[in-house]
Design a protein around this motif. Structure first.
Motif, PDB file in Angstrom:
ATOM      1  N   THR A   3      50.427  61.391  32.877  1.00 49.46           N
ATOM      2  CA  THR A   3      51.651  60.657  33.203  1.00 49.46           C
ATOM      3  C   THR A   3      52.882  61.406  32.684  1.00 49.46           C
ATOM      4  O   THR A   3      52.789  62.237  31.770  1.00 49.46           O
ATOM      5  CB  THR A   3      51.645  59.258  32.579  1.00 49.46           C
ATOM      6  OG1 THR A   3      51.481  59.374  31.143  1.00 49.46           O
ATOM      7  CG2 THR A   3      50.531  58.406  33.153  1.00 49.46           C
ATOM      8  N   TYR A   4      54.026  61.076  33.272  1.00 49.75           N
ATOM      9  CA  TYR A   4      55.308  61.625  32.851  1.00 49.75           C
ATOM     10  C   TYR A   4      56.231  60.479  32.459  1.00 49.75           C
ATOM     11  O   TYR A   4      56.240  59.426  33.103  1.00 49.75           O
ATOM     12  CB  TYR A   4      55.974  62.408  33.988  1.00 49.75           C
ATOM     13  CG  TYR A   4      55.224  63.639  34.437  1.00 49.75           C
ATOM     14  CD1 TYR A   4      55.524  64.890  33.915  1.00 49.75           C
ATOM     15  CD2 TYR A   4      54.222  63.540  35.400  1.00 49.75           C
ATOM     16  CE1 TYR A   4      54.854  66.029  34.338  1.00 49.75           C
ATOM     17  CE2 TYR A   4      53.543  64.670  35.820  1.00 49.75           C
ATOM     18  CZ  TYR A   4      53.860  65.908  35.287  1.00 49.75           C
ATOM     19  OH  TYR A   4      53.177  67.024  35.704  1.00 49.75           O
ATOM     20  N   LEU A  56      61.186  65.599  30.261  1.00 53.53           N
ATOM     21  CA  LEU A  56      60.010  64.803  30.602  1.00 53.53           C
ATOM     22  C   LEU A  56      58.882  65.065  29.613  1.00 53.53           C
ATOM     23  O   LEU A  56      58.606  66.222  29.263  1.00 53.53           O
ATOM     24  CB  LEU A  56      59.528  65.150  32.014  1.00 53.53           C
ATOM     25  CG  LEU A  56      60.479  64.821  33.175  1.00 53.53           C
ATOM     26  CD1 LEU A  56      59.916  65.386  34.478  1.00 53.53           C
ATOM     27  CD2 LEU A  56      60.686  63.322  33.289  1.00 53.53           C
ATOM     28  N   ILE A  57      58.219  63.993  29.188  1.00 51.75           N
ATOM     29  CA  ILE A  57      57.033  64.104  28.339  1.00 51.75           C
ATOM     30  C   ILE A  57      55.807  63.956  29.233  1.00 51.75           C
ATOM     31  O   ILE A  57      55.645  62.924  29.902  1.00 51.75           O
ATOM     32  CB  ILE A  57      57.004  63.014  27.246  1.00 51.75           C
ATOM     33  CG1 ILE A  57      58.336  62.978  26.486  1.00 51.75           C
ATOM     34  CG2 ILE A  57      55.830  63.255  26.309  1.00 51.75           C
ATOM     35  CD1 ILE A  57      58.685  64.238  25.761  1.00 51.75           C
ATOM     36  N   TYR A  58      54.971  65.000  29.261  1.00 46.68           N
ATOM     37  CA  TYR A  58      53.733  64.931  30.051  1.00 46.68           C
ATOM     38  C   TYR A  58      52.558  64.694  29.116  1.00 46.68           C
ATOM     39  O   TYR A  58      52.336  65.450  28.157  1.00 46.68           O
ATOM     40  CB  TYR A  58      53.506  66.224  30.837  1.00 46.68           C
ATOM     41  CG  TYR A  58      52.159  66.249  31.535  1.00 46.68           C
ATOM     42  CD1 TYR A  58      51.889  65.378  32.594  1.00 46.68           C
ATOM     43  CD2 TYR A  58      51.146  67.113  31.109  1.00 46.68           C
ATOM     44  CE1 TYR A  58      50.663  65.377  33.221  1.00 46.68           C
ATOM     45  CE2 TYR A  58      49.909  67.123  31.731  1.00 46.68           C
ATOM     46  CZ  TYR A  58      49.675  66.261  32.787  1.00 46.68           C
ATOM     47  OH  TYR A  58      48.438  66.251  33.405  1.00 46.68           O
ATOM     48  N   ASN A  59      51.800  63.634  29.390  1.00 50.21           N
ATOM     49  CA  ASN A  59      50.637  63.268  28.588  1.00 50.21           C
ATOM     50  C   ASN A  59      49.365  63.716  29.299  1.00 50.21           C
ATOM     51  O   ASN A  59      49.079  63.275  30.410  1.00 50.21           O
ATOM     52  CB  ASN A  59      50.612  61.741  28.364  1.00 50.21           C
ATOM     53  CG  ASN A  59      49.508  61.313  27.437  1.00 50.21           C
ATOM     54  OD1 ASN A  59      48.321  61.407  27.767  1.00 50.21           O
ATOM     55  ND2 ASN A  59      49.888  60.828  26.256  1.00 50.21           N
ATOM     56  N   GLY A 118      54.812  68.356  38.874  1.00 41.38           N
ATOM     57  CA  GLY A 118      55.192  66.961  38.697  1.00 41.38           C
ATOM     58  C   GLY A 118      56.584  66.681  39.193  1.00 41.38           C
ATOM     59  O   GLY A 118      57.136  67.451  39.988  1.00 41.38           O
ATOM     60  N   PRO A 119      57.201  65.624  38.708  1.00 40.13           N
ATOM     61  CA  PRO A 119      58.526  65.213  39.171  1.00 40.13           C
ATOM     62  C   PRO A 119      59.634  66.037  38.518  1.00 40.13           C
ATOM     63  O   PRO A 119      60.539  65.517  37.854  1.00 40.13           O
ATOM     64  CB  PRO A 119      58.595  63.744  38.748  1.00 40.13           C
ATOM     65  CG  PRO A 119      57.759  63.689  37.509  1.00 40.13           C
ATOM     66  CD  PRO A 119      56.642  64.673  37.733  1.00 40.13           C
ATOM     67  N   PHE A 120      59.539  67.352  38.659  1.00 34.65           N
ATOM     68  CA  PHE A 120      60.554  68.234  38.073  1.00 34.65           C
ATOM     69  C   PHE A 120      60.815  69.395  39.032  1.00 34.65           C
ATOM     70  O   PHE A 120      59.953  69.806  39.804  1.00 34.65           O
ATOM     71  CB  PHE A 120      60.132  68.742  36.695  1.00 34.65           C
ATOM     72  CG  PHE A 120      58.760  69.356  36.633  1.00 34.65           C
ATOM     73  CD1 PHE A 120      58.533  70.677  37.023  1.00 34.65           C
ATOM     74  CD2 PHE A 120      57.670  68.615  36.171  1.00 34.65           C
ATOM     75  CE1 PHE A 120      57.267  71.246  36.962  1.00 34.65           C
ATOM     76  CE2 PHE A 120      56.390  69.179  36.110  1.00 34.65           C
ATOM     77  CZ  PHE A 120      56.195  70.495  36.502  1.00 34.65           C
ATOM     78  N   PRO A 140      49.161  66.853  20.017  1.00 32.75           N
ATOM     79  CA  PRO A 140      47.875  67.383  20.477  1.00 32.75           C
ATOM     80  C   PRO A 140      47.530  67.049  21.920  1.00 32.75           C
ATOM     81  O   PRO A 140      46.615  67.651  22.497  1.00 32.75           O
ATOM     82  CB  PRO A 140      46.870  66.737  19.512  1.00 32.75           C
ATOM     83  CG  PRO A 140      47.651  66.452  18.284  1.00 32.75           C
ATOM     84  CD  PRO A 140      48.997  66.057  18.784  1.00 32.75           C
ATOM     85  N   ASN A 141      48.257  66.092  22.524  1.00 29.74           N
ATOM     86  CA  ASN A 141      47.943  65.749  23.915  1.00 29.74           C
ATOM     87  C   ASN A 141      49.179  65.675  24.821  1.00 29.74           C
ATOM     88  O   ASN A 141      49.110  65.139  25.923  1.00 29.74           O
ATOM     89  CB  ASN A 141      47.189  64.413  23.991  1.00 29.74           C
ATOM     90  CG  ASN A 141      48.042  63.234  23.565  1.00 29.74           C
ATOM     91  OD1 ASN A 141      49.174  63.410  23.093  1.00 29.74           O
ATOM     92  ND2 ASN A 141      47.519  62.036  23.732  1.00 29.74           N
ATOM     93  N   SER A 142      50.307  66.234  24.351  1.00 28.43           N
ATOM     94  CA  SER A 142      51.531  66.134  25.140  1.00 28.43           C
ATOM     95  C   SER A 142      52.367  67.403  25.068  1.00 28.43           C
ATOM     96  O   SER A 142      52.387  68.091  24.030  1.00 28.43           O
ATOM     97  CB  SER A 142      52.400  64.961  24.664  1.00 28.43           C
ATOM     98  OG  SER A 142      51.722  63.735  24.798  1.00 28.43           O
TER      99      SER A 142
END
Length: 437
Positions: free
Chosen positions: A357-358, A349-352, A297-299, A310-312
């Motif tokens: 999404t980030y 960053l939080i990834y869902n 991702g953007p990292f 449970p999803n992030s």
């Protein structure tokens, strides 16, 4: 005749210098061929080196100190709750580990690791450092000497319980759901890395093959180890190995985060693995030897992956530009056209998984305060939403939230104008600390 004598003297001196060099080399490599003279020779041969080290210490602080900027000399502290930090630093001939309450700056507990304990297994370098340290029941701690053989558990009185020298252990370590410790590692032979080899365009190149290792936290026994090369090849992911800009360090594993509870997107026992060199996070399932998900991702050069729901998951994005790629010289025509690629801050960053999404957390504060660490670093998001962030490169510890900076501090040192290099500070809230007493 005088000329001949001078030549003869020079030859004799060169011969004696060669003999002395050979003696010093054998002694430094641990040979005991000189018997009782071995230690005196070693001491004498180290005199100049020790003088140099003393000079460096007096006139220039060692590398494990950071010069304190004027803007960082004064702390910011509006913590309304007890927040304890477990950190280590080098203090002369010992490593000190402290547990401090950042709210009132009081020392809760301390441990000491003598350098000579570690040097029984390898020679400790002047800038070696212990990290991270993890607090266990009854105030035992487990700590590794980064990039050196050995994982050590001590009790609250700094008495050793076990020492595992199976591997060179490095970077983050985390407990799984049944209390075993996961930590990145490398194979070694007497403290020297044992590499893998790869054939590139007719040339054989050695490279560092990191391992994922599971250790019994109670006994120190190695329970499981797996080569990353094997994981990638057995999952048909060889192409990902080629993405790293570093041929001799294609993985640079810096975090193994075990899944503690199953959800729709991961199972208990899964591992999230963070690879700095390829700016890549993968979800690996040891029970089936399968890579369940590849996260790109953007990292860049990221560290410290945590499961936050449970999803992030959350990822520390160092946001570093790769600058050490080798390339052939290309002839360019002079030009005034330029594009500025300036990185001023890192972020979390939080990834869902559900939305793929980030989103950055408290991005405006990272930008405002230029919070950036090109390498290493860690964070933790507390139940109240506050986030602890170790800006490792500059040695600043932060707590931030939606409103702004709650804590900004450094680890004050024994040298005026310098603070200690933080070494992956582990944080504990009051109830977490009480559960370990």
């Amino acid at each position: 005749m005088k000329f001949v004598k001078k030549i003869a003297i020079i030859i004799i001196l060169l011969f004696l210098l060669m003999v002395w060099s050979g003696i010093v080399r054998n002694v430094s490599l641990g040979e005991r061929s000189l018997g009782v003279l071995t230690e005196p020779v070693k001491t004498f041969s180290e005199t100049l080196s020790n003088i140099k080290k003393t000079y460096t210490y007096i006139f220039k602080a060692p590398e494990y100190y950071i010069k304190t900027k004027d803007a960082d000399a004064l702390d910011i502290n509006s913590l309304s709750y007890n927040l304890y930090g477990l950190y280590s630093y080098r203090n002369g001939d010992a490593f000190k580990i402290e547990l401090k309450n950042f709210k009132d700056n009081t020392l809760k507990h301390e441990w000491n690791v003598p350098v000579n304990r570690l040097s029984e297994d390898y020679e400790v370098d002047g800038n070696d450092r212990l990290y991270p340290a993890t607090l266990m029941q009854d105030f035992d701690i487990i700590v590794s000497c980064n990039e050196r053989p050995g994982l050590l558990r001590m009790d609250s009185n700094s008495k050793e319980k076990w020492f595992n020298s199976d591997f060179i252990f490095h970077h983050a370590m985390n407990l799984d759901s049944i209390g075993n410790m996961w930590i990145p590692a490398v194979k070694h032979d007497n403290g020297i890395i044992v590499p893998m080899k790869v054939l590139l365009e007719g040339h054989t190149t050695s490279y560092r093959d990191d391992l994922i290792v599971k250790v019994d936290a109670n006994t120190g026994e190695t329970l499981y180890s797996k080569s990353l090369t094997d994981i990638f090849l057995e999952n048909d992911l060889e192409s990902l190995l080629n993405k790293s800009p570093y041929v001799n360090d294609p993985f640079h594993l810096n975090d193994i985060q075990p899944v503690l509870e199953s959800s729709n997107y991961f199972k208990e026992g899964d591992l999230f693995l963070s690879f700095r060199s390829s700016s890549l996070v993968i979800q690996y399932r040891p029970s089936t030897n399968t890579v369940e998900k590849i996260i790109e991702g953007p990292f860049t050069f990221q560290h410290d992956v945590d499961i936050i729901s449970p999803n992030s998951i959350a990822i520390l994005n160092n946001n570093t530009i790769v600058t050490q790629v080798s390339y052939s010289e290309i002839e360019f025509k002079p030009t005034n056209q330029s594009v500025e690629r300036k990185i001023s801050h890192s972020n979390v960053l939080i990834y869902n998984f559900e939305e793929d999404t980030y989103r950055p957390l408290y991005e405006e504060h990272f930008i405002k305060h230029n919070i950036f660490t090109g390498a290493e670093g860690l964070y933790r998001i507390f139940p109240n939403g506050d986030m602890f962030f170790e800006e490792q490169g500059s040695g600043i510890l932060w707590v931030i939230n939606q409103s702004g900076v709650v804590l900004k501090t450094t680890l004050k040192s024994d040298i005026e104008g310098y603070h200690y290099l933080p070494n992956w500070t582990t944080t504990y809230l009051e109830d977490e600390l009480n559960s370990l007493k």
